[in-house]
Design a protein around this motif. Sequence first.
Motif, PDB file in Angstrom:
ATOM      1  N   GLU A  24     -36.965   3.768 -43.959  1.00 38.43           N
ATOM      2  CA  GLU A  24     -35.929   3.774 -44.987  1.00 38.43           C
ATOM      3  C   GLU A  24     -35.729   2.377 -45.567  1.00 38.43           C
ATOM      4  OE1 GLU A  24     -32.535   5.241 -42.880  1.00 38.43           O
ATOM      5  OE2 GLU A  24     -32.136   3.345 -41.916  1.00 38.43           O
ATOM      6  N   PRO A  25     -35.176   2.302 -46.778  1.00 40.43           N
ATOM      7  CA  PRO A  25     -34.902   0.980 -47.358  1.00 40.43           C
ATOM      8  C   PRO A  25     -33.766   0.280 -46.606  1.00 40.43           C
ATOM      9  CG  PRO A  25     -34.015   2.717 -48.755  1.00 40.43           C
ATOM     10  CD  PRO A  25     -34.795   3.394 -47.666  1.00 40.43           C
ATOM     11  N   ALA A  26     -33.707  -1.018 -46.736  1.00 40.57           N
ATOM     12  CA  ALA A  26     -32.678  -1.805 -46.045  1.00 40.57           C
ATOM     13  C   ALA A  26     -31.305  -1.495 -46.624  1.00 40.57           C
ATOM     14  CB  ALA A  26     -32.972  -3.295 -46.187  1.00 40.57           C
ATOM     15  N   PRO A  27     -30.287  -1.366 -45.763  1.00 43.40           N
ATOM     16  CA  PRO A  27     -28.933  -1.160 -46.273  1.00 43.40           C
ATOM     17  C   PRO A  27     -28.412  -2.427 -46.946  1.00 43.40           C
ATOM     18  CG  PRO A  27     -28.934  -1.274 -43.878  1.00 43.40           C
ATOM     19  CD  PRO A  27     -30.349  -1.353 -44.310  1.00 43.40           C
ATOM     20  N   VAL A  28     -27.443  -2.243 -47.830  1.00 48.77           N
ATOM     21  CA  VAL A  28     -26.820  -3.366 -48.527  1.00 48.77           C
ATOM     22  C   VAL A  28     -25.873  -4.109 -47.586  1.00 48.77           C
ATOM     23  CG1 VAL A  28     -25.311  -3.968 -50.455  1.00 48.77           C
ATOM     24  CG2 VAL A  28     -27.019  -2.162 -50.719  1.00 48.77           C
ATOM     25  N   ALA A  29     -25.179  -3.363 -46.741  1.00 44.29           N
ATOM     26  CA  ALA A  29     -24.228  -3.955 -45.795  1.00 44.29           C
ATOM     27  C   ALA A  29     -24.242  -3.137 -44.515  1.00 44.29           C
ATOM     28  CB  ALA A  29     -22.833  -3.983 -46.394  1.00 44.29           C
ATOM     29  N   GLN A  30     -23.834  -3.799 -43.431  1.00 43.56           N
ATOM     30  CA  GLN A  30     -23.794  -3.124 -42.138  1.00 43.56           C
ATOM     31  C   GLN A  30     -22.616  -3.669 -41.343  1.00 43.56           C
ATOM     32  OE1 GLN A  30     -27.569  -2.409 -40.135  1.00 43.56           O
ATOM     33  NE2 GLN A  30     -26.743  -3.443 -38.345  1.00 43.56           N
ATOM     34  N   LEU A  31     -21.816  -2.766 -40.811  1.00 41.61           N
ATOM     35  CA  LEU A  31     -20.654  -3.123 -40.007  1.00 41.61           C
ATOM     36  C   LEU A  31     -20.869  -2.583 -38.599  1.00 41.61           C
ATOM     37  CD1 LEU A  31     -17.667  -4.137 -39.779  1.00 41.61           C
ATOM     38  CD2 LEU A  31     -16.991  -1.821 -40.448  1.00 41.61           C
ATOM     39  N   ARG A  32     -20.679  -3.435 -37.616  1.00 42.21           N
ATOM     40  CA  ARG A  32     -20.833  -3.041 -36.212  1.00 42.21           C
ATOM     41  C   ARG A  32     -19.491  -3.233 -35.516  1.00 42.21           C
ATOM     42  NH1 ARG A  32     -25.057  -2.307 -32.691  1.00 42.21           N
ATOM     43  NH2 ARG A  32     -24.733  -3.067 -30.580  1.00 42.21           N
ATOM     44  N   LEU A  33     -19.004  -2.178 -34.836  1.00 37.36           N
ATOM     45  CA  LEU A  33     -17.713  -2.206 -34.141  1.00 37.36           C
ATOM     46  C   LEU A  33     -17.917  -1.880 -32.667  1.00 37.36           C
ATOM     47  CD1 LEU A  33     -17.263  -0.160 -36.944  1.00 37.36           C
ATOM     48  CD2 LEU A  33     -15.021  -1.024 -36.451  1.00 37.36           C
ATOM     49  N   TRP A  34     -17.131  -2.520 -31.801  1.00 41.42           N
ATOM     50  CA  TRP A  34     -17.199  -2.269 -30.372  1.00 41.42           C
ATOM     51  C   TRP A  34     -15.823  -2.511 -29.769  1.00 41.42           C
ATOM     52  CZ3 TRP A  34     -19.366  -6.309 -32.986  1.00 41.42           C
ATOM     53  CH2 TRP A  34     -18.843  -7.570 -32.726  1.00 41.42           C
ATOM     54  N   PRO A  35     -15.543  -1.939 -28.598  1.00 39.12           N
ATOM     55  CA  PRO A  35     -14.246  -2.160 -27.958  1.00 39.12           C
ATOM     56  C   PRO A  35     -14.078  -3.615 -27.524  1.00 39.12           C
ATOM     57  CG  PRO A  35     -15.360  -0.280 -26.992  1.00 39.12           C
ATOM     58  CD  PRO A  35     -16.346  -0.959 -27.885  1.00 39.12           C
ATOM     59  N   HIS A  36     -12.847  -4.079 -27.577  1.00 36.73           N
ATOM     60  CA  HIS A  36     -12.530  -5.444 -27.149  1.00 36.73           C
ATOM     61  C   HIS A  36     -12.748  -5.587 -25.650  1.00 36.73           C
ATOM     62  CE1 HIS A  36     -10.549  -9.311 -27.045  1.00 36.73           C
ATOM     63  NE2 HIS A  36      -9.809  -8.866 -26.039  1.00 36.73           N
ATOM     64  N   ARG A  37     -13.313  -6.690 -25.247  1.00 31.32           N
ATOM     65  CA  ARG A  37     -13.538  -6.985 -23.834  1.00 31.32           C
ATOM     66  C   ARG A  37     -12.675  -8.166 -23.430  1.00 31.32           C
ATOM     67  NH1 ARG A  37     -14.439  -3.395 -21.298  1.00 31.32           N
ATOM     68  NH2 ARG A  37     -16.091  -2.041 -21.832  1.00 31.32           N
ATOM     69  N   SER A  38     -11.619  -7.925 -22.674  1.00 34.86           N
ATOM     70  CA  SER A  38     -10.764  -9.020 -22.226  1.00 34.86           C
ATOM     71  C   SER A  38     -11.383  -9.758 -21.037  1.00 34.86           C
ATOM     72  CB  SER A  38      -9.383  -8.502 -21.854  1.00 34.86           C
ATOM     73  OG  SER A  38      -9.500  -7.535 -20.840  1.00 34.86           O
ATOM     74  N   LEU A  39     -12.325  -9.124 -20.360  1.00 38.00           N
ATOM     75  CA  LEU A  39     -13.001  -9.756 -19.232  1.00 38.00           C
ATOM     76  C   LEU A  39     -14.506  -9.611 -19.431  1.00 38.00           C
ATOM     77  CD1 LEU A  39     -12.734 -11.127 -16.432  1.00 38.00           C
ATOM     78  CD2 LEU A  39     -12.776  -8.833 -15.436  1.00 38.00           C
ATOM     79  N   PRO A  40     -15.162 -10.630 -20.016  1.00 34.93           N
ATOM     80  CA  PRO A  40     -16.623 -10.544 -20.187  1.00 34.93           C
ATOM     81  C   PRO A  40     -17.311 -10.549 -18.823  1.00 34.93           C
ATOM     82  CG  PRO A  40     -15.823 -12.721 -20.808  1.00 34.93           C
ATOM     83  CD  PRO A  40     -14.622 -11.878 -20.524  1.00 34.93           C
ATOM     84  N   ARG A  41     -18.560 -10.154 -18.788  1.00 36.31           N
ATOM     85  CA  ARG A  41     -19.276 -10.047 -17.510  1.00 36.31           C
ATOM     86  C   ARG A  41     -19.338 -11.383 -16.766  1.00 36.31           C
ATOM     87  NH1 ARG A  41     -21.197  -5.099 -16.114  1.00 36.31           N
ATOM     88  NH2 ARG A  41     -21.430  -3.656 -17.829  1.00 36.31           N
ATOM     89  N   SER A  42     -19.489 -12.483 -17.490  1.00 40.50           N
ATOM     90  CA  SER A  42     -19.520 -13.785 -16.810  1.00 40.50           C
ATOM     91  C   SER A  42     -18.161 -14.081 -16.168  1.00 40.50           C
ATOM     92  CB  SER A  42     -19.891 -14.889 -17.798  1.00 40.50           C
ATOM     93  OG  SER A  42     -18.948 -14.943 -18.849  1.00 40.50           O
ATOM     94  N   GLY A  43     -17.088 -13.692 -16.812  1.00 43.82           N
ATOM     95  CA  GLY A  43     -15.754 -13.859 -16.247  1.00 43.82           C
ATOM     96  C   GLY A  43     -15.542 -12.945 -15.053  1.00 43.82           C
ATOM     97  N   PHE A  44     -16.183 -11.772 -15.078  1.00 42.23           N
ATOM     98  CA  PHE A  44     -16.061 -10.831 -13.967  1.00 42.23           C
ATOM     99  C   PHE A  44     -16.623 -11.439 -12.686  1.00 42.23           C
ATOM    100  CE2 PHE A  44     -18.451  -7.668 -11.455  1.00 42.23           C
ATOM    101  CZ  PHE A  44     -17.385  -7.014 -10.882  1.00 42.23           C
ATOM    102  N   VAL A  45     -17.739 -12.139 -12.787  1.00 42.05           N
ATOM    103  CA  VAL A  45     -18.351 -12.750 -11.605  1.00 42.05           C
ATOM    104  C   VAL A  45     -17.392 -13.766 -10.984  1.00 42.05           C
ATOM    105  CG1 VAL A  45     -20.246 -14.233 -10.820  1.00 42.05           C
ATOM    106  CG2 VAL A  45     -20.707 -12.353 -12.402  1.00 42.05           C
ATOM    107  N   ARG A  46     -16.804 -14.612 -11.816  1.00 42.68           N
ATOM    108  CA  ARG A  46     -15.854 -15.608 -11.305  1.00 42.68           C
ATOM    109  C   ARG A  46     -14.602 -14.934 -10.734  1.00 42.68           C
ATOM    110  NH1 ARG A  46     -17.708 -18.154 -16.014  1.00 42.68           N
ATOM    111  NH2 ARG A  46     -15.865 -17.516 -17.161  1.00 42.68           N
ATOM    112  N   PHE A  47     -14.077 -13.946 -11.446  1.00 40.85           N
ATOM    113  CA  PHE A  47     -12.879 -13.237 -10.989  1.00 40.85           C
ATOM    114  C   PHE A  47     -13.123 -12.550  -9.646  1.00 40.85           C
ATOM    115  CE2 PHE A  47     -10.803  -9.055 -10.750  1.00 40.85           C
ATOM    116  CZ  PHE A  47      -9.485  -9.460 -10.619  1.00 40.85           C
TER     117      PHE A  47
END
Length: 185
Positions: A24-47
């Motif tokens: 397919e042809p390239a889109p003009v715009a693209q929006l990516r959404l994801w849930p907020h992460r208050s504890l990233p995986r690197s923070g999980f290791v320390r926690f």
Amino acid sequence: MNGPDNKGESMPYSWTEPTLRPDEPAPVAQLRLWPHRSLPRSGFVRFFGATAALGTVPLLAVLGSPILWGLLPFVLLTLGGLWAAIQFSYRTGEVVEELRLWPDRLELTRTEPRRPVRRWEANPHWVRPALHATGGPVPNYLTLTGAGRTVEIGAFLSEDERLTLWKELPPVLWRLGQAAAEPLA
């Protein structure tokens, strides 16, 4: 590319460079959404490391006594439960929505763990975004209507994040609708 694992993201969505697909042809715009992460995986290791260290402190007082064997299962059960709960939270938070826009087509894709991918397509010229400040399942409920259906977008975003997205989305759709309405030269 911005995504759910990026550090320092202020919003859990981003307008990204369109991804190219060979069929397919390239889109003009693209929006990516994801849930907020208050504890990233690197923070999980320390926690988790700090929690495990602090959880073993009471055991130091009973080292060498039979009481240690009575307390140890509870400490291990607590740490195991904490580990399992946080890992479950990460798995359920692997939801990603992607809105791809072409001059003649809009596609919203929602990918969730252990569920089939859901897709919705419509002509951007006829898509109507709507912000329902009240009356929806959550405050500032954001929907797109077109092709005979109404779909929600960013259900996992916070109230303020949906409001910010609302301010960005209509101008993009309007520009695409105008481009689609212009006659080809």
